[in-house]
Design a protein around this motif. Structure first.
Motif, PDB file in Angstrom:
ATOM      1  N   SER B   2       0.846  -1.192   0.000  1.00  0.00           N
ATOM      2  CA  SER B   2       0.000   0.000   0.000  1.00  0.00           C
ATOM      3  C   SER B   2       0.881   1.242   0.000  1.00  0.00           C
ATOM      4  O   SER B   2       2.017   1.210   0.437  1.00  0.00           O
ATOM      5  N   LEU B   3       0.341   2.307  -0.519  1.00  0.00           N
ATOM      6  CA  LEU B   3       1.105   3.537  -0.678  1.00  0.00           C
ATOM      7  C   LEU B   3       0.536   4.622   0.232  1.00  0.00           C
ATOM      8  O   LEU B   3      -0.634   4.976   0.131  1.00  0.00           O
ATOM      9  N   LYS B   4       1.373   5.139   1.125  1.00  0.00           N
ATOM     10  CA  LYS B   4       0.940   6.212   2.022  1.00  0.00           C
ATOM     11  C   LYS B   4       1.698   7.477   1.655  1.00  0.00           C
ATOM     12  O   LYS B   4       2.911   7.527   1.798  1.00  0.00           O
ATOM     13  N   LEU B   5       0.983   8.471   1.160  1.00  0.00           N
ATOM     14  CA  LEU B   5       1.630   9.730   0.807  1.00  0.00           C
ATOM     15  C   LEU B   5       1.254  10.801   1.821  1.00  0.00           C
ATOM     16  O   LEU B   5       0.188  10.732   2.438  1.00  0.00           O
ATOM     17  N   ASN B   6       2.132  11.777   1.974  1.00  0.00           N
ATOM     18  CA  ASN B   6       1.790  12.925   2.816  1.00  0.00           C
ATOM     19  C   ASN B   6       0.947  13.889   1.984  1.00  0.00           C
ATOM     20  O   ASN B   6       1.373  14.330   0.926  1.00  0.00           O
ATOM     21  N   LEU B   7      -0.237  14.187   2.459  1.00  0.00           N
ATOM     22  CA  LEU B   7      -1.132  15.048   1.691  1.00  0.00           C
ATOM     23  C   LEU B   7      -1.258  16.402   2.370  1.00  0.00           C
ATOM     24  O   LEU B   7      -1.586  16.489   3.555  1.00  0.00           O
ATOM     25  N   LYS B   8      -0.998  17.463   1.610  1.00  0.00           N
ATOM     26  CA  LYS B   8      -1.153  18.815   2.132  1.00  0.00           C
ATOM     27  C   LYS B   8      -2.647  19.109   2.374  1.00  0.00           C
ATOM     28  O   LYS B   8      -3.503  18.486   1.750  1.00  0.00           O
ATOM     29  N   PRO B   9      -2.954  20.117   3.228  1.00  0.00           N
ATOM     30  CA  PRO B   9      -4.361  20.399   3.570  1.00  0.00           C
ATOM     31  C   PRO B   9      -5.248  20.685   2.361  1.00  0.00           C
ATOM     32  O   PRO B   9      -6.427  20.340   2.368  1.00  0.00           O
ATOM     33  N   ALA B 157      -6.727   4.070 -13.304  1.00  0.00           N
ATOM     34  CA  ALA B 157      -5.269   3.946 -13.240  1.00  0.00           C
ATOM     35  C   ALA B 157      -4.638   4.170 -14.617  1.00  0.00           C
ATOM     36  O   ALA B 157      -3.589   4.809 -14.736  1.00  0.00           O
ATOM     37  N   THR B 158      -5.298   3.669 -15.667  1.00  0.00           N
ATOM     38  CA  THR B 158      -4.784   3.851 -17.033  1.00  0.00           C
ATOM     39  C   THR B 158      -4.722   5.338 -17.390  1.00  0.00           C
ATOM     40  O   THR B 158      -3.737   5.821 -17.951  1.00  0.00           O
ATOM     41  N   CYS B 159      -5.775   6.066 -17.040  1.00  0.00           N
ATOM     42  CA  CYS B 159      -5.803   7.513 -17.327  1.00  0.00           C
ATOM     43  C   CYS B 159      -4.671   8.226 -16.583  1.00  0.00           C
ATOM     44  O   CYS B 159      -3.938   9.035 -17.158  1.00  0.00           O
ATOM     45  N   LEU B 160      -4.540   7.929 -15.285  1.00  0.00           N
ATOM     46  CA  LEU B 160      -3.548   8.653 -14.481  1.00  0.00           C
ATOM     47  C   LEU B 160      -2.118   8.297 -14.894  1.00  0.00           C
ATOM     48  O   LEU B 160      -1.239   9.163 -14.926  1.00  0.00           O
ATOM     49  N   TYR B 161      -1.881   7.022 -15.241  1.00  0.00           N
ATOM     50  CA  TYR B 161      -0.534   6.613 -15.677  1.00  0.00           C
ATOM     51  C   TYR B 161      -0.154   7.362 -16.964  1.00  0.00           C
ATOM     52  O   TYR B 161       0.987   7.771 -17.145  1.00  0.00           O
ATOM     53  N   ALA B 184       3.447   5.574  -9.860  1.00  0.00           N
ATOM     54  CA  ALA B 184       3.454   4.722 -11.065  1.00  0.00           C
ATOM     55  C   ALA B 184       3.458   3.246 -10.652  1.00  0.00           C
ATOM     56  O   ALA B 184       2.719   2.434 -11.214  1.00  0.00           O
ATOM     57  N   ALA B 185       4.294   2.900  -9.663  1.00  0.00           N
ATOM     58  CA  ALA B 185       4.348   1.513  -9.181  1.00  0.00           C
ATOM     59  C   ALA B 185       2.979   1.086  -8.667  1.00  0.00           C
ATOM     60  O   ALA B 185       2.495  -0.011  -8.958  1.00  0.00           O
ATOM     61  N   HIS B 186       2.340   1.978  -7.903  1.00  0.00           N
ATOM     62  CA  HIS B 186       1.029   1.668  -7.341  1.00  0.00           C
ATOM     63  C   HIS B 186      -0.013   1.464  -8.458  1.00  0.00           C
ATOM     64  O   HIS B 186      -0.860   0.571  -8.368  1.00  0.00           O
ATOM     65  N   LEU B 187       0.061   2.275  -9.508  1.00  0.00           N
ATOM     66  CA  LEU B 187      -0.900   2.153 -10.611  1.00  0.00           C
ATOM     67  C   LEU B 187      -0.747   0.813 -11.333  1.00  0.00           C
ATOM     68  O   LEU B 187      -1.718   0.250 -11.833  1.00  0.00           O
ATOM     69  N   LEU B 188       0.493   0.287 -11.368  1.00  0.00           N
ATOM     70  CA  LEU B 188       0.695  -1.025 -11.994  1.00  0.00           C
ATOM     71  C   LEU B 188      -0.080  -2.112 -11.257  1.00  0.00           C
ATOM     72  O   LEU B 188      -0.549  -3.065 -11.866  1.00  0.00           O
ATOM     73  N   THR B 189      -0.216  -1.953  -9.941  1.00  0.00           N
ATOM     74  CA  THR B 189      -0.932  -2.985  -9.171  1.00  0.00           C
ATOM     75  C   THR B 189      -2.431  -2.991  -9.518  1.00  0.00           C
ATOM     76  O   THR B 189      -3.115  -3.976  -9.247  1.00  0.00           O
ATOM     77  N   GLY B 191      -3.301  -3.027 -12.517  1.00  0.00           N
ATOM     78  CA  GLY B 191      -3.356  -3.755 -13.774  1.00  0.00           C
ATOM     79  C   GLY B 191      -2.920  -2.974 -14.998  1.00  0.00           C
ATOM     80  O   GLY B 191      -3.034  -3.461 -16.122  1.00  0.00           O
ATOM     81  N   VAL B 192      -2.412  -1.761 -14.772  1.00  0.00           N
ATOM     82  CA  VAL B 192      -1.964  -0.944 -15.906  1.00  0.00           C
ATOM     83  C   VAL B 192      -0.857  -1.665 -16.674  1.00  0.00           C
ATOM     84  O   VAL B 192       0.033  -2.264 -16.069  1.00  0.00           O
ATOM     85  N   SER B 193      -0.907  -1.601 -18.012  1.00  0.00           N
ATOM     86  CA  SER B 193       0.152  -2.154 -18.851  1.00  0.00           C
ATOM     87  C   SER B 193       1.021  -1.002 -19.359  1.00  0.00           C
ATOM     88  O   SER B 193       0.635  -0.291 -20.278  1.00  0.00           O
ATOM     89  N   PRO B 194       2.201  -0.792 -18.743  1.00  0.00           N
ATOM     90  CA  PRO B 194       3.029   0.353 -19.168  1.00  0.00           C
ATOM     91  C   PRO B 194       3.408   0.260 -20.639  1.00  0.00           C
ATOM     92  O   PRO B 194       3.458   1.256 -21.345  1.00  0.00           O
ATOM     93  N   TYR B 195       3.620  -0.971 -21.092  1.00  0.00           N
ATOM     94  CA  TYR B 195       4.033  -1.193 -22.476  1.00  0.00           C
ATOM     95  C   TYR B 195       2.988  -0.656 -23.450  1.00  0.00           C
ATOM     96  O   TYR B 195       3.293   0.087 -24.377  1.00  0.00           O
ATOM     97  N   GLN B 196       1.735  -1.039 -23.216  1.00  0.00           N
ATOM     98  CA  GLN B 196       0.692  -0.624 -24.157  1.00  0.00           C
ATOM     99  C   GLN B 196       0.452   0.887 -24.120  1.00  0.00           C
ATOM    100  O   GLN B 196       0.234   1.509 -25.152  1.00  0.00           O
ATOM    101  N   ILE B 197       0.491   1.468 -22.913  1.00  0.00           N
ATOM    102  CA  ILE B 197       0.251   2.919 -22.823  1.00  0.00           C
ATOM    103  C   ILE B 197       1.360   3.694 -23.522  1.00  0.00           C
ATOM    104  O   ILE B 197       1.105   4.560 -24.364  1.00  0.00           O
ATOM    105  N   VAL B 198       2.613   3.366 -23.183  1.00  0.00           N
ATOM    106  CA  VAL B 198       3.724   4.104 -23.773  1.00  0.00           C
ATOM    107  C   VAL B 198       3.759   3.898 -25.275  1.00  0.00           C
ATOM    108  O   VAL B 198       4.018   4.821 -26.050  1.00  0.00           O
ATOM    109  N   ASP B 199       3.470   2.669 -25.701  1.00  0.00           N
ATOM    110  CA  ASP B 199       3.461   2.379 -27.116  1.00  0.00           C
ATOM    111  C   ASP B 199       2.468   3.279 -27.848  1.00  0.00           C
ATOM    112  O   ASP B 199       2.779   3.853 -28.889  1.00  0.00           O
ATOM    113  N   ARG B 200       1.283   3.427 -27.287  1.00  0.00           N
ATOM    114  CA  ARG B 200       0.253   4.221 -27.957  1.00  0.00           C
ATOM    115  C   ARG B 200       0.540   5.718 -27.904  1.00  0.00           C
ATOM    116  O   ARG B 200       0.352   6.426 -28.889  1.00  0.00           O
ATOM    117  N   VAL B 201       0.955   6.215 -26.730  1.00  0.00           N
ATOM    118  CA  VAL B 201       1.023   7.672 -26.590  1.00  0.00           C
ATOM    119  C   VAL B 201       2.397   8.253 -26.871  1.00  0.00           C
ATOM    120  O   VAL B 201       2.520   9.444 -27.119  1.00  0.00           O
TER     121      VAL B 201
END
Lengths: 337, 337
Positions: B2-9, B157-161, B184-189, B191-201
């Motif tokens: 799990s990913l815990k980020l510090n979030l500003k107010p 996740a696909t949109c944000l990646y 990015a690591a969290h988005l892969l979990t 199910g994002v496919s980095p290969y397909q996204i980068v290939d297309r865009v």
């Protein structure tokens, strides 16, 4: 943020090998790439921080673009080293033969740790850590460092990041996993500059390389379906551009990246009467199987073979076969990768 | 993991805006890029999962390469929408003007949340979350999702990646931080496919684009020092290649990436008598300052201007000035980026 990875038992054995041996010979395969050099140099830094003495040997000179790696200047040719070593670690090397002349420095009864991630690895070491889930040998070295509980300094992190980024094609290939990106994130906290590393190892083009791209793009062609595209590289083109063999690598990506293309191919006259064929596919076609038919091999998405004949004859033969395969799979639903 | 980020107010306020409004109009800047579309579509998915109704509007058609993004087919032109909206969120947009004709859909007394990461943002919203530390607006939307405690599905996740990868140049630019890679690591979990996204865009080239690269590389030149290199793009070249304005983007990277080059430049005849000049520098030269002298602007490493005159005259003037600057900084130690 600290990074906790699950480490398989063989990581403990590998860490023990690092801890329990000294006067180590560190080797990688001939014509070393970013992951070979990143992993061996990353490990060299780790071993030095454990107080060990290391000797770095390779059959070939280190390519210019990797000379910025800390300790890259420490590499010796096998001819510059006397005697043999009782303690050896080989990195990123699938079999002993690929160590080339450097093999001669390994004592007959040496302790040999084989650190690699290739599926073809034949476990040639006396101890082996062959992790097929790792995208890069640098990922394995990172995990050994975790097992050793060594806090990575900038030099070590720079080496390991280089292998991660090159073996995943800049975090683009399908081997880019959550763990790869978590490790990359962690390496940034050691001060790694992704911009400088990628710029040096992946983006910089020599003047001959650019000249070659321009000449080779003049040969870009595609079939009537638009699903097969290819370039042709003659010996004359390479000579006129002033390029070397390495400059040809990557040119196959131009036809592969054309919109609508499923199979990209480069035909390269290697010596008169022999044509090196490189295949790349996008989603569906197993180019490894095609390459195999022509006496070569590789993966489903990247493969190659060398075919006897002049360029035009080889091109006709290979394109005819690729066309058959593409036509056959064309009606199948798009596979996911 | 799990990913815990510090979030500003301000992330809490933005999350409240998502929670407390409905019938939302979602906007991004004209000629939307990967981060604009990734962030607005990622947010659209989040809002739908909160049970909200959203309307997506943009002045321009969505570029082909982004049409695979889930819900990209939901975009309407402003002319296709009746009335005005009381609740609006704008993404990746530095000022209200860049919303173009879509501005007309914002009610006079609308609640307007401005979500952006550009340093030039003028805080045009009634509420603003402008996080200059974010590499991408998608990074901000990810953090709003964390504040909302929404588990991301594959579509979101696909949109944000997509925005993360495009706004960091494939995790290469200096804005690639630990947090970017952790997300990015969290988005892969998911199910994002980095290969397909980068290939297309990022990797796909249209046939006209390849033709343009080949023609433009014929114009590649460099000065005697090898530190300045440039290409020239005439209207005739673009027409012959069958390319459009967007195809010109990125061509400046060829001269920039040549080994030894500090400043890469493209000269592009936009209309007769006007030349668009794009600058890229590697380590030392502030090309933003040079562009400013010619009435343009930008960053230290990427900038541009439009200069009156024919191509040859503009080239002479600009190259003379760049040569002066390069000569002046040449003796300084290499800056780090």
């Amino acid at each position: 943020m600290s990074l906790k990875l699950n480490l398989k038992p063989e990581y403990k054995s590998a860490a023990d090998f690092f801890r329990n041996h000294d006067n180590l010979l560190l080797l990688v395969h001939e014509k070393p790439d970013g992951d070979a050099l990143g992993s061996v140099l990353g490990a060299a830094h780790l071993l030095q921080s454990l107080g060990k003495t290391v000797t770095l040997v390779n059959d070939d000179p280190i390519p210019d673009k990797f000379r910025f790696l800390p300790m890259a200047d420490r590499f010796l040719l096998p001819e510059e080293v006397e005697g043999t070593f009782a303690n050896v670690i080989a990195f990123d090397c699938g079999d002993r033969k690929r160590l080339g002349r450097s093999q001669g420095l390994i004592a007959a009864d040496a302790n040999l740790l084989n650190v690699d991630h290739h599926v073809t690895n034949d476990h040639f070491g006396t101890e082996n850590i062959v992790d097929l889930e790792a995208a890069a040998t640098c990922q394995i070295v990172f995990k050994i460092a975790q097992e050793l509980r060594i806090e990575l300094d900038l030099d070590t992190a720079t080496c390991l990041y280089t292998g991660l980024v090159t073996d995943t094609g800049g975090f683009r290939y399908s081997n880019t996993t959550e763990e790869v990106l978590l490790i990359a994130a962690h390496l940034l906290t050691a001060g790694v500059s992704p911009y400088q590393i990628v710029d040096r190892v992946m983006e910089t083009l020599t003047w001959p390389q650019v000249q070659l791209i321009r000449t080779v793009l003049d040969t870009l062609d595609r079939d009537e379906s638009g699903m097969i595209s290819w370039v042709t590289i003659t010996r004359d083109m390479l000579e006129r551009a002033g390029g070397c063999d390495e400059d040809v690598e990557g040119l196959v990506n131009y036809p592969r990246n054309v919109e609508g293309v499923e199979v990209g191919i480069s035909f390269r006259e290697s010596v008169p009467g022999k044509v090196k064929v490189s295949f790349r596919s996008k989603y569906v076609v197993d180019v490894g199987a095609i390459a195999l038919e022509f006496g070569g091999g590789g993966h489903a998405r990247a493969a190659g073979c060398t075919v006897d004949g002049d360029v035009d004859t080889v091109k006709d033969r290979v394109l005819a076969r690729v066309r058959e395969v593409v036509t056959a799979v064309d009606t199948k639903p798009e596979a996911t990768q």
